[in-house]
Design a protein around this motif. Sequence first.
Motif, PDB file in Angstrom:
ATOM      1  N   PRO A 177       5.970   1.183 -11.157  1.00  0.00           N
ATOM      2  CA  PRO A 177       5.985   2.049 -12.106  1.00  0.00           C
ATOM      3  C   PRO A 177       6.171   3.465 -11.674  1.00  0.00           C
ATOM      4  CG  PRO A 177       3.623   1.543 -11.325  1.00  0.00           C
ATOM      5  CD  PRO A 177       4.669   0.938 -10.760  1.00  0.00           C
ATOM      6  N   LEU A 178       6.620   3.663 -10.727  1.00  0.00           N
ATOM      7  CA  LEU A 178       6.630   5.388 -10.362  1.00  0.00           C
ATOM      8  C   LEU A 178       8.260   5.389 -10.393  1.00  0.00           C
ATOM      9  CD1 LEU A 178       4.094   5.440  -7.520  1.00  0.00           C
ATOM     10  CD2 LEU A 178       3.980   6.346  -9.836  1.00  0.00           C
ATOM     11  N   ASP A 217       8.850  11.273  -0.461  1.00  0.00           N
ATOM     12  CA  ASP A 217       7.775  10.660  -1.051  1.00  0.00           C
ATOM     13  C   ASP A 217       8.353   9.144  -0.550  1.00  0.00           C
ATOM     14  OD1 ASP A 217       6.133   9.124  -2.499  1.00  0.00           O
ATOM     15  OD2 ASP A 217       6.555  10.182  -4.783  1.00  0.00           O
ATOM     16  N   VAL A 218       7.280   8.619   0.051  1.00  0.00           N
ATOM     17  CA  VAL A 218       7.510   7.256   0.828  1.00  0.00           C
ATOM     18  C   VAL A 218       7.078   6.173  -0.402  1.00  0.00           C
ATOM     19  CG1 VAL A 218       7.714   8.040   2.986  1.00  0.00           C
ATOM     20  CG2 VAL A 218       5.503   6.871   1.957  1.00  0.00           C
ATOM     21  N   LEU A 251       0.921  -1.265   0.115  1.00  0.00           N
ATOM     22  CA  LEU A 251       0.018  -0.173  -0.024  1.00  0.00           C
ATOM     23  C   LEU A 251       0.904   1.050  -0.002  1.00  0.00           C
ATOM     24  CD1 LEU A 251      -2.794  -0.827   2.619  1.00  0.00           C
ATOM     25  CD2 LEU A 251      -2.969  -0.940  -0.025  1.00  0.00           C
ATOM     26  N   ILE A 252       1.998   1.143   0.689  1.00  0.00           N
ATOM     27  CA  ILE A 252       2.900   2.520   0.731  1.00  0.00           C
ATOM     28  C   ILE A 252       3.540   2.770  -0.561  1.00  0.00           C
ATOM     29  CG2 ILE A 252       4.951   3.298   2.082  1.00  0.00           C
ATOM     30  CD1 ILE A 252       4.009   1.931   4.492  1.00  0.00           C
ATOM     31  N   TYR A 253       4.247   1.603  -1.053  1.00  0.00           N
ATOM     32  CA  TYR A 253       5.056   1.886  -2.165  1.00  0.00           C
ATOM     33  C   TYR A 253       4.129   1.696  -3.651  1.00  0.00           C
ATOM     34  CZ  TYR A 253       9.033   1.594   0.799  1.00  0.00           C
ATOM     35  OH  TYR A 253      10.171   1.797   1.753  1.00  0.00           O
ATOM     36  N   ARG A 254       3.184   1.111  -3.537  1.00  0.00           N
ATOM     37  CA  ARG A 254       2.280   1.086  -4.986  1.00  0.00           C
ATOM     38  C   ARG A 254       3.154   0.349  -5.927  1.00  0.00           C
ATOM     39  NH1 ARG A 254      -0.823   6.604  -5.168  1.00  0.00           N
ATOM     40  NH2 ARG A 254       1.020   7.439  -3.880  1.00  0.00           N
ATOM     41  N   GLY A 307      18.760  -1.237  -9.557  1.00  0.00           N
ATOM     42  CA  GLY A 307      18.557   0.065 -10.274  1.00  0.00           C
ATOM     43  C   GLY A 307      17.316   0.822  -9.814  1.00  0.00           C
ATOM     44  N   ARG A 308      16.971   1.582 -11.025  1.00  0.00           N
ATOM     45  CA  ARG A 308      15.714   2.566 -10.672  1.00  0.00           C
ATOM     46  C   ARG A 308      14.654   1.681 -11.114  1.00  0.00           C
ATOM     47  NH1 ARG A 308      17.130   8.145 -11.017  1.00  0.00           N
ATOM     48  NH2 ARG A 308      19.264   8.174 -11.858  1.00  0.00           N
TER      49      ARG A 308
END
Length: 697
Positions: A337-338, A695-696, A190-193, A331-332
């Motif tokens: 998807p964010l 942004d968490v 829920l936090i990171y989506r 990596g990124r």
Amino acid sequence: MGAVRTRTGRRRAVPWAVVGLWLAALVLVGPLAGKFADIQQNRAVDYLPDSADSTQVARIQDELPGGEATDLVLVYHRDGGLTDADRRTADEQIAEVSGAYDLTGEPRGILSKDGSTLMYPVTSTQPGQDEEARDAFVDGVRDIASGGGGLSVEVGGPGALNTDMNKVFETLDATLLLATLGVVTVLLVLIYRSPFLWLVPLAVAGVAAAVAMAAGYGLHELFDVTVTGQSGGVMTVLVLGAGTDYALLLISRYREELRRHERPYDAMRTALRGCGPAILASSGTVAAGLLCLLAADLNSSSGMGPVGMVGVLAALVAMTTLLPAVLVLLGRRVFWPLIPAFGSEPKARRSLFAAMGTSATRRPVTVLVTGGVLLGALALGTLNLSGSIKQEDSFTERPESITAMQTLAREYPERSSRPVTVIAPRERAEAVGERARATDGVAEVVPGRSGAGWTELAVFTTAAPETPAETRTIEALRAGIDPEGAYVGGPSAQQIDLSASEARDRKVIVPLVLGAVFVILVGLLRSLVAPLLLLAAVVAVWGAALGIGGLVFEPVFGFGGTDPGLGLLSFVFLVALGVDYGIFLMHRMREESVRGAEPEAAALTALRTTGGVIASAGVVLAATFAVLTTLPMVGLVELGFVIAVGVLLDTFLVRTYLVTTASVLLKRRMWWPGGLSRAPERTVPQKEQEPVAADVR
């Protein structure tokens, strides 16, 4: 070009080396972690201090012929009265038990006055000190003793109670670990989506838990540290809860730095430099608070200190070495998807915590006074906390040993079915027995085993177990036979000694914890006022959380008492863990003040940039401790409830409103006597005062 290739090679090699070292460590400690559950000791006497009378009784009993005895009571009951067939069934089953096991003496049946109940006390030294053998003995007797057709047969007594507790603790570690992992998984998703990111901190937390279990086993083997089911369960919650908190803070900062640095390695290095001191100080306060438990008189509390400490340190090391290495290697794309692109700006959005902080600073005095009054009113609920919980009320779902105890208390009101054990020097055993018989509240004294210079006496009181009347009788016994060099023990005496030791430990450990945490905060914040403010806040949270417990434990949950260790353990955890969030907030506030921000701007910026992380971390930590409320032990349910409620109060009321408004009112006096308290205030550019919210996700 050569220098560039060297730096690039190092960026690739270092994370792989860290992961490799952790894999090697996991292979080495894996077998030791599997032994952690085997070293847990869950008898009441294992919790007691060495100096307690009941501890001396238990040790001397081990030296008597046959070693440690396992005491059971077989209870045969039929509403309306036992029939002749019922009594024959009882005699046949007792004979079968006597034939299957070596019993101490011939079991003698005692009929209740109304003829509805027949109890047979049974004692055997055959299992000795082997826990598995004792449990097998109890299970074997239960297989033999069976009723039917209206006849109920229950196996109770201290031995049966220990077996029922062992069965709870046998499944505690696995149940708690799986439940906590499930809760943390849901919250991280829920936090990171993100479908991937949540797996990384969760996997690293699992590795930290394995290392902590291996370290706990090592502490027991090398230093004879007492490990109980309670301390093992709390360690699991600490590793996963605190470790996830550290991961949230680090990943949040790492996401910010990925927008400023092209290479993940450089972004992670900067993120570690930025939030590393706060994480280190946070874990240091928890470890220091737990180490203060070493001064406890109770073996269970003193053992929980180092066991909990290795859990926190394992989480710290894993989250500051293994987690960064894995994130850099992935990596990124792990944020999909964010994905935070290099050079991009985060999406502008209104910060909930900025709005909350702004509303609080409009009328800071009103907010501070209202919040203080609310916490004080909630703390009054502690007056509703009932006395120490009895053994019969220590389970949320009552096992057979407890129902047997209740049947005996109801059907034999004139005599306790659970004797008080007196150990007397053999040459003075007769005199001690006479003194015991002459004590008010004693119904019968039955001589038992002799050996190693000691004689065992079973003293039956006229009062039910763990009642005020029985407590007075035990105290009178101790006062009367003490000149004879005798000791008074047994289950009821153990509960008295537990309560007395807990009271002593509170007086010693509470100031130690406050002093240790204060010193760490002074070193980190370089101030005397800010640490005092944080400590006052967490103490107020502890009182309010305990007060809420007093309002719900008996009226709502139906608990028959309060665990004697609740006050001390909840204090240690709430102070140490609550200061964590204060460190995150105050550390950022100090950074802004060093940059030259005015006090109100510094406070609001700190709240705006850390509020999301603190809220996420608080919810995760509260949820992990709330898992304890699903367990069948009342003491663990109470501890988990108070800590979970306290963490939520600290996160959403104290940090957001009270600490922020107090900081605004104190202005630069917050940093007295450090240099910041004397620094001239100046206007800082808007961009510097209002960085983008963390942004968490």
